[in-house]
Design an enzyme around this catalytic site. Structure first.
Site, short mmCIF file in Angstrom:
data_model
loop_
_atom_site.label_atom_id
_atom_site.label_comp_id
_atom_site.label_asym_id
_atom_site.label_seq_id
_atom_site.Cartn_x
_atom_site.Cartn_y
_atom_site.Cartn_z
N ILE A 7 0.86 -1.32 0.00
CA ILE A 7 -0.06 0.15 0.12
C ILE A 7 0.76 1.09 -0.03
CG2 ILE A 7 -1.81 1.47 1.48
CD1 ILE A 7 -2.80 -1.21 2.59
N ARG A 30 12.73 -0.10 6.06
CA ARG A 30 13.90 -0.50 6.76
C ARG A 30 15.06 -1.08 5.84
NH1 ARG A 30 10.82 -4.59 10.28
NH2 ARG A 30 10.05 -4.98 8.25
N GLY A 31 14.36 -1.97 4.92
CA GLY A 31 15.36 -2.66 3.99
C GLY A 31 15.87 -2.07 2.95
N ASP A 87 13.68 2.60 10.59
CA ASP A 87 12.92 1.49 11.39
C ASP A 87 12.08 2.32 12.18
OD1 ASP A 87 11.59 -0.17 12.97
OD2 ASP A 87 13.53 -1.60 13.25
N ASN A 100 2.16 4.87 7.21
CA ASN A 100 1.49 3.45 6.45
C ASN A 100 2.39 2.52 7.10
OD1 ASN A 100 0.26 1.70 4.35
ND2 ASN A 100 2.62 1.75 4.01
N TYR A 155 -2.73 -7.47 17.16
CA TYR A 155 -2.95 -6.61 15.76
C TYR A 155 -4.26 -5.87 15.98
CZ TYR A 155 -3.17 -5.00 10.99
OH TYR A 155 -3.63 -4.58 9.83
N LYS A 204 -4.41 -1.55 16.07
CA LYS A 204 -4.94 -0.91 14.93
C LYS A 204 -6.20 0.12 15.59
CE LYS A 204 -2.72 -1.78 11.28
NZ LYS A 204 -1.73 -0.58 10.68
N1 LIG Z 1 -2.62 -5.53 2.98
C1 LIG Z 1 -3.60 -5.87 3.82
O1 LIG Z 1 -4.69 -6.47 3.64
C2 LIG Z 1 -3.92 -4.60 4.81
C3 LIG Z 1 -5.12 -4.50 5.24
C4 LIG Z 1 -5.52 -3.46 6.32
C5 LIG Z 1 -4.36 -2.51 6.83
N2 LIG Z 1 -3.14 -2.79 6.35
C6 LIG Z 1 -2.11 -1.86 6.72
O2 LIG Z 1 -1.63 -1.18 5.47
C7 LIG Z 1 -0.05 -0.90 5.91
C8 LIG Z 1 0.70 -1.50 4.72
O3 LIG Z 1 0.57 -2.96 4.75
P1 LIG Z 1 0.94 -3.75 3.55
O4 LIG Z 1 0.11 -5.00 3.22
O5 LIG Z 1 1.14 -2.77 2.40
O6 LIG Z 1 2.34 -4.20 4.03
P2 LIG Z 1 3.78 -4.70 3.16
O7 LIG Z 1 3.32 -5.15 1.82
O8 LIG Z 1 4.23 -6.04 4.13
O9 LIG Z 1 4.62 -3.38 2.98
C9 LIG Z 1 5.04 -2.90 4.39
C10 LIG Z 1 6.00 -1.77 4.12
O10 LIG Z 1 6.22 -1.31 5.31
C11 LIG Z 1 7.66 -1.50 5.49
N3 LIG Z 1 7.81 -1.49 6.99
C12 LIG Z 1 7.47 -2.52 7.84
N4 LIG Z 1 7.92 -2.46 9.07
C13 LIG Z 1 8.53 -1.32 9.07
C14 LIG Z 1 8.99 -0.41 10.09
N5 LIG Z 1 9.20 -0.80 11.39
N6 LIG Z 1 9.68 0.58 9.70
C15 LIG Z 1 9.54 1.07 8.57
N7 LIG Z 1 9.18 0.54 7.53
C16 LIG Z 1 8.53 -0.64 7.66
C17 LIG Z 1 8.34 -2.69 4.63
O11 LIG Z 1 9.50 -2.48 4.26
P3 LIG Z 1 10.63 -3.04 5.39
O12 LIG Z 1 10.32 -4.55 5.50
O13 LIG Z 1 11.84 -2.93 4.49
O14 LIG Z 1 10.94 -2.14 6.07
C18 LIG Z 1 7.40 -2.46 3.43
O15 LIG Z 1 7.75 -1.35 2.48
C19 LIG Z 1 0.08 -1.63 7.23
O16 LIG Z 1 0.09 -0.51 8.23
C20 LIG Z 1 -1.14 -2.49 7.48
O17 LIG Z 1 -1.21 -2.71 8.80
C21 LIG Z 1 -3.04 -3.74 5.43
#
Ligand SMILES: NC(=O)c1ccc[n+]([C@@H]2O[C@H](COP(=O)([O-])OP(=O)(O)OC[C@H]3O[C@@H](n4cnc5c(N)ncnc54)[C@H](OP(=O)(O)O)[C@@H]3O)[C@@H](O)[C@H]2O)c1
Length: 238
Positions: free
Chosen positions: A13, A33-34, A54, A81, A146, A150
């Site tokens: 996202i 982070r990565g 981070d 995010n 979680y 949230k």
């Molecule tokens: N996907 C869903 O179904 C869904 C639904 C509802 C809400 N959300 C929320 O939407 C947001 C994004 O979710 P997503 O599914 O897009 O996640 P994702 O695909 O796992 O991507 C997460 C991103 O955040 C970075 N990240 C993770 N931990 C971090 C930290 N401690 N500091 C800085 N960067 C960090 C990751 O990169 P690195 O690992 O390299 O740091 C990556 O760029 C989250 O808050 C999640 O809870 C997602």
């Protein structure tokens, strides 16, 4: 030109939001982070200012805020995010699950927002958009820490919105349901069961483009077929 800071921006996202805002001409700062993910983002979008941070590390968050303000002068839109999902129920998860989920989903957002608010208040403009979840407003058997975290992020959004009303700063809570990202890797569900991340980014863009007289307070988005539940896994390999 507006300056937009997106946390957790190298995948999913966050990356879709970066792509949308950069494509619309905003100056975008992206953090994750990565290094590998950031390098891939930088290669795809050379104009984006990519920074390793981070969000669980308080000193790193302070340094991010300081460096971004020094380089860009201001942040007009902060997109909190970055987050992480750890499955588990309250009765069965580890003792450290709650702190882990609060650190991943709340503490960094709270701290970075506080570092950027003074500039927004001074300019009497700005927006904080928190990527919450439908788990912020729903209770379900395996919600666990979680869902607690949230809910807290949503509570933070609502309280900040009230506090910022006299200051011209708008606060948006974006609550997506299942969105097709790496978060779902390994889960045996068809992609059609989830929303594309680009749709979530489109809603963020729409909220941002409203007049300063309007705030889109809550954006609740779900897959057209509804939340994913136990019936989705009936017949799946155990
Ligand atoms: N996907 C869903 O179904 C869904 C639904 C509802 C809400 N959300 C929320 O939407 C947001 C994004 O979710 P997503 O599914 O897009 O996640 P994702 O695909 O796992 O991507 C997460 C991103 O955040 C970075 N990240 C993770 N931990 C971090 C930290 N401690 N500091 C800085 N960067 C960090 C990751 O990169 P690195 O690992 O390299 O740091 C990556 O760029 C989250 O808050 C999640 O809870 C997602």
């Amino acid at each position: 030109m507006s300056v937009v800071l997106v946390t957790g921006a190298s995948r999913g996202i966050g990356r879709a939001i970066v792509e949308r805002f950069a494509g619309e001409g905003a100056t975008v700062v992206a953090c994750a982070r990565g290094r590998e993910g950031l390098d891939a983002l930088q290669a795809a979008l050379p104009a984006v200012d990519c920074r390793a941070c981070d969000m669980r590390d308080a000193a790193a968050v302070d340094a991010l805020a300081r460096d971004v303000l020094a380089r860009h002068g201001a942040v007009d839109l902060l997109v909190n995010n970055a987050g992480a999902f750890r499955p588990g129920g309250i009765a069965s998860e580890d003792d450290d699950a709650l702190l882990d989920m609060l650190q991943a989903n709340l503490f960094g957002a709270y701290r970075l927002t506080r570092r950027l608010l003074p500039g927004m208040i001074e300019r009497r403009s700005g927006m904080v958009l928190n990527v919450c979840s439908t788990a912020s407003i729903a209770a379900y058997p395996n919600g666990g820490s979680y869902s607690i975290a949230k809910h807290a992020l949503y509570g933070f959004s609502r309280n900040l919105r009230e506090e910022m009303k006299p200051h011209g700063v708008r606060v948006v809570a974006l609550l997506p349901g299942a969105t097709l990202t790496a978060s779902w890797d390994g889960v045996p569900l068809p992609p059609e069961r989830m929303m594309p991340a680009e749709d979530v980014a489109a809603m963020a863009w729409t909220a941002w483009t409203m007049s300063a007289r309007t705030v889109v307070e809550d954006i609740v988005m779900r897959p057209q077929l509804g939340d994913i539940g136990e019936s989705d896994f009936a017949g799946s390999p155990a």
